[in-house]
Design a protein around this motif. Sequence first.
Motif, mmCIF file in Angstrom:
data_model
loop_
_atom_site.group_PDB
_atom_site.id
_atom_site.type_symbol
_atom_site.label_atom_id
_atom_site.label_comp_id
_atom_site.label_asym_id
_atom_site.label_seq_id
_atom_site.Cartn_x
_atom_site.Cartn_y
_atom_site.Cartn_z
ATOM 1 N N ASN A 1 -1.955 11.865 7.891
ATOM 2 C CA ASN A 1 -0.494 12.326 7.898
ATOM 3 C C ASN A 1 0.318 11.494 6.742
ATOM 4 N N ASP A 2 1.318 11.990 6.579
ATOM 5 C CA ASP A 2 2.268 11.533 5.378
ATOM 6 C C ASP A 2 2.560 9.995 5.580
ATOM 7 N N ALA A 3 2.800 9.529 6.920
ATOM 8 C CA ALA A 3 2.956 8.207 6.705
ATOM 9 C C ALA A 3 1.760 7.321 6.376
ATOM 10 N N PHE A 4 0.602 7.672 6.680
ATOM 11 C CA PHE A 4 -0.646 7.042 6.249
ATOM 12 C C PHE A 4 -0.633 7.109 4.634
ATOM 13 N N TRP A 5 -0.287 8.380 4.047
ATOM 14 C CA TRP A 5 -0.282 8.523 2.591
ATOM 15 C C TRP A 5 0.782 7.482 2.277
ATOM 16 N N ARG A 6 1.776 7.332 2.660
ATOM 17 C CA ARG A 6 2.979 6.591 1.979
ATOM 18 C C ARG A 6 2.437 4.891 2.110
ATOM 19 N N ASN A 7 1.747 4.537 3.300
ATOM 20 C CA ASN A 7 1.247 3.454 3.303
ATOM 21 C C ASN A 7 0.161 3.182 2.233
ATOM 22 N N PHE A 8 -0.699 4.196 2.046
ATOM 23 C CA PHE A 8 -1.696 3.889 1.068
ATOM 24 C C PHE A 8 -0.939 3.483 -0.312
ATOM 25 N N CYS A 9 0.002 4.447 -0.703
ATOM 26 C CA CYS A 9 0.519 4.476 -2.043
ATOM 27 C C CYS A 9 1.241 2.875 -2.238
ATOM 28 N N HIS A 10 1.786 2.405 -1.235
ATOM 29 C CA HIS A 10 2.438 1.110 -1.433
ATOM 30 C C HIS A 10 1.299 0.130 -1.381
ATOM 31 N N ASP B 1 7.110 10.098 -4.152
ATOM 32 C CA ASP B 1 8.267 10.988 -4.521
ATOM 33 C C ASP B 1 7.569 12.028 -5.597
ATOM 34 N N ASP B 2 6.254 12.158 -5.741
ATOM 35 C CA ASP B 2 5.842 12.896 -6.875
ATOM 36 C C ASP B 2 5.551 14.147 -6.231
ATOM 37 N N ASP B 3 6.205 15.189 -6.672
ATOM 38 C CA ASP B 3 6.289 16.654 -5.872
ATOM 39 C C ASP B 3 4.788 17.179 -5.535
ATOM 40 N N ARG B 4 3.837 16.735 -6.574
ATOM 41 C CA ARG B 4 2.626 17.302 -6.392
ATOM 42 C C ARG B 4 1.762 16.508 -5.201
ATOM 43 N N PHE B 5 2.400 15.412 -4.601
ATOM 44 C CA PHE B 5 1.663 14.883 -3.519
ATOM 45 C C PHE B 5 2.591 14.560 -2.243
ATOM 46 N N ARG B 6 3.795 14.968 -2.293
ATOM 47 C CA ARG B 6 4.822 14.556 -1.323
ATOM 48 C C ARG B 6 4.264 14.778 0.290
ATOM 49 N N ARG B 7 3.962 16.015 0.357
ATOM 50 C CA ARG B 7 3.299 16.429 1.780
ATOM 51 C C ARG B 7 1.823 16.788 1.881
ATOM 52 N N GLY B 8 1.203 16.881 3.074
ATOM 53 C CA GLY B 8 0.060 17.067 3.144
ATOM 54 C C GLY B 8 -0.528 18.382 2.367
ATOM 55 N N PRO B 9 0.037 19.489 2.549
ATOM 56 C CA PRO B 9 -0.387 20.718 1.658
ATOM 57 C C PRO B 9 -0.288 20.559 0.047
ATOM 58 N N ALA C 1 -6.322 16.105 -9.055
ATOM 59 C CA ALA C 1 -5.506 15.442 -9.826
ATOM 60 C C ALA C 1 -5.516 14.224 -8.914
ATOM 61 N N LEU C 2 -5.089 14.337 -7.818
ATOM 62 C CA LEU C 2 -5.058 13.249 -6.761
ATOM 63 C C LEU C 2 -6.359 12.465 -6.644
ATOM 64 N N GLU C 3 -7.345 12.869 -6.348
ATOM 65 C CA GLU C 3 -8.791 12.282 -6.236
ATOM 66 C C GLU C 3 -9.029 11.580 -7.414
#
Length: 181
Positions: free
Chosen positions: A29-38, A47-55, A63-65
């Motif tokens: 989910n997006d919360a875990f994504w934010r936690n990971f980024c931190h 805040d990167d538009d390519r990765f902001r939400r799951g889709p 690029a993300l991998e």
Amino acid sequence: GQVGSSHHNIVPYGRYPVQDGHIVLALFNDAFWRNFCHAIGQSELIDDDRFRRGPDRVANRSALETIVCDALKQKTVAEWHEIFDKGDVPHAPVNSVGDALTQSLVKTRGLIHTTDHPRAGKVDVVGSPIQFLEKVFDLPANPSPTLGQHSAEVLRDVLGYSEAQIDALSAQGVIGCDAPD
């Protein structure tokens, strides 16, 4: 298409290399994504538009991998475990079979049993992982069969071969009915 240990609709998700092995991430989910980024020190990815939400992350998987792999290669399993535990990032080490079987939970649940093998002597085998509070499955810890040990039994009892047919196959070297000594 095939995605290996990854997930078709969740990125990052799956097995990733680190300095001394591999870890599994499950950022579903997006919360875990934010936690990971931190946790990896790249908060700008939030805040990167390519990765902001799951889709968005799925659409930009490649690029993300690359970013994730490059970041994770900087530390060891133990270092990431400490960081991700503190940062509420779903993760786990990828253990070897030997490492998995020496974990305290395996001992606590009594999953390893010692048995006598007819050729190898005393060997450890893994018991049933299916356990319930009310019921203990105390199945016998049988050694693995030797090559051909049950050939005659399977041919006779399952496939309906006669003793003469089994003897003929054995005499021709088609089967080896290797019974333990």
